[in-house]
Design an enzyme around this catalytic site. Structure first.
Site, PDB file in Angstrom:
ATOM      1  N   ASP A   1      -3.300   5.544  -2.222  1.00  0.00           N
ATOM      2  CA  ASP A   1      -3.067   4.062  -2.572  1.00  0.00           C
ATOM      3  C   ASP A   1      -1.368   3.244  -3.363  1.00  0.00           C
ATOM      4  OD1 ASP A   1      -3.369   5.186   0.463  1.00  0.00           O
ATOM      5  OD2 ASP A   1      -4.269   2.754   0.801  1.00  0.00           O
TER       6      ASP A   1
ATOM      7  N   ASP B   1       0.981  -0.758   0.272  1.00  0.00           N
ATOM      8  CA  ASP B   1       0.075  -0.027  -0.101  1.00  0.00           C
ATOM      9  C   ASP B   1       0.728   1.372   0.293  1.00  0.00           C
ATOM     10  OD1 ASP B   1      -1.771  -2.105   0.446  1.00  0.00           O
ATOM     11  OD2 ASP B   1      -2.414  -1.784   2.357  1.00  0.00           O
TER      12      ASP B   1
ATOM     13  N   ASP C   1      -5.626  -4.987  -5.919  1.00  0.00           N
ATOM     14  CA  ASP C   1      -5.262  -6.344  -6.239  1.00  0.00           C
ATOM     15  C   ASP C   1      -5.814  -7.579  -6.017  1.00  0.00           C
ATOM     16  OD1 ASP C   1      -3.900  -4.997  -3.638  1.00  0.00           O
ATOM     17  OD2 ASP C   1      -2.766  -5.816  -3.326  1.00  0.00           O
TER      18      ASP C   1
ATOM     19  N   CYS D   1      -0.528  -7.728  -0.724  1.00  0.00           N
ATOM     20  CA  CYS D   1      -0.431  -6.779  -0.434  1.00  0.00           C
ATOM     21  C   CYS D   1       0.955  -7.311   0.880  1.00  0.00           C
ATOM     22  CB  CYS D   1      -1.315  -7.202   0.847  1.00  0.00           C
ATOM     23  SG  CYS D   1      -3.344  -6.939   0.397  1.00  0.00           S
TER      24      CYS D   1
END
Ligand code: NVA
Length: 376
Positions: A195, A107, A246, A350
């Site tokens: 982000d 992020d 994602d 992530c």
């Protein structure tokens, strides 16, 4: 002196990666950008503070295991230096009670070629998160003479950056979906906000999700920063909480993307993929009906995989439908258990950030001989 930083996409052979850590993670207090994202019936509503220690330990065990699996396959793994996140953030423009975590580096850090950009994030609780990665970025800077270390213009995150009372609790799911379709989000266009996980890198083309965490001004910034790239704005009307691309639109190799069947890329926006012979396949249904407790993300973390090269992918071990689909799509699948880490900021993609993938900046979309509605 060696080359350390290089990555142009999410599928070329991965050689060096950052894997996050869950230490000291907090559930942050509500703030203009985040209260909207905690579902009305979630036990996290109105609750904040340090996460229970045993959940942190379980998440760290799975993150450490991910790091070990990667190292066994020859991938160099670096880890961030967590801050004590249970401290307030105070600036001239706002005050919020705590920070959050550095479990999801994806992020915060955006790698584009030899550059890593610290993103202009919209959550006040994430204002200092990049500091956890500073020791690593500083080391890359010292060792790699070509590494470009950048930071997007720091947002002020004053009240002007948000639409207040944007999500009244009485707003139905249907109304939220209409808002997503109309590109009506909680952030304003006061300043550049994004982000890194809203940016899908495909060589010379960046596909950026317009949603709750990324605004149009960010896209304009990317366009000016990278005049030789093509910047595309994409949005996914089926997602009531569009945060990060994602678990929605995930490339597996050149020419192949899996798309969340509940969040389909609109017909007009598919053209650039069709005209360049990319296949967009509906992702398999998640194996779980609910996310784990105290988790911000949906069950679609099933799609949030880490591609190691054009034939190899790491997928969460209990996501049996997704494992099977990957196999049918010709990928060698490495299953690993990761659900204990989900609540800390997401899935396998992530929780990582690219440092080095082999390969160069390719043009995967040479056919531009049509009206591209996604071009910014
Ligand atoms: N916001 C997404 C997760 C992104 C990794 C979701 O909840 O599906």
């Amino acid at each position: 002196m060696t080359k350390i930083v290089n990555s142009w996409n999410d599928f070329d052979p991965l050689k060096h990666v950052i894997v996050g850590r869950a230490d000291h993670s907090c559930v942050p207090p509500e703030e203009p950008a985040t209260s909207e994202k905690v579902p009305i019936d979630s036990p996290m509503r109105g609750m904040w503070g340090p996460r229970p220690l045993e959940t942190v330990e379980k998440a760290n065990a799975q993150l450490d295991n991910l790091a070990r699996v990667l190292e066994e396959r020859g991938v160099k793994v670096d880890r961030p230096s967590p801050l004590q996140w249970n401290q307030p953030v105070i600036t001239p423009d706002f005050r919020t009670g705590s920070m959050m975590t550095c479990m999801p580096p994806r992020d915060t850090l955006l790698t584009i070629g030899n550059e890593i950009i610290e993103a202009a994030m919209s959550f006040r609780c994430r204002y200092w998160e990049y500091l956890a990665f500073r020791p690593l970025l500083s080391q890359y800077f010292n060792e790699d003479p070509e590494f470009l270390w950048s930071q997007a213009p720091r947002p002020r995150l004053s009240d002007k950056s948000y639409k207040h009372n944007y999500y009244d609790e009485r707003i139905s799911l249907e109304e939220r979906l209409v808002r997503t379709a109309n590109k009506d989000f909680v952030t304003t266009e006061e300043e550049i906000l994004f982000d890194a996980a809203d940016v899908l890198r495909l060589g010379k083309d960046l596909f950026i999700q317009h949603g709750l965490t990324t605004n149009r001004k960010a896209m304009e910034w990317f366009k000016r920063k990278y005049p030789d790239f093509r910047i595309h704005a994409v949005n996914f009307p089926g997602d009531p909480y569009p945060i990060h691309i994602d678990a929605t639109f995930v490339p597996l190799r050149p020419g192949l993307i899996i798309n969340n069947p509940h969040r389909k890329l609109p017909e007009a926006q598919r053209k650039i993929f069709e005209k360049n012979d990319w296949q967009i396949v509906d992702a398999a249904m998640p194996a779980h009906k609910e996310p784990p407790p105290l988790c911000y993300s949906s069950v679609w973390l099933s799609m949030n995989c880490l591609v190691l090269d054009h034939k190899t992918v790491i997928v969460e071990a209990s996501e049996t439908n997704q494992l099977e689909q990957m196999d049918k799509l010709g990928m060698n699948v490495i299953p690993i258990h990761f659900r204990d880490a989900y609540a800390f900021g997401g899935g396998l993609h992530c929780s990582t950030a690219d440092v080095y993938r082999e390969g160069t900046c390719l043009d995967y979309f040479p056919n531009q001989d049509f009206e591209d509605v996604t071009r910014v």
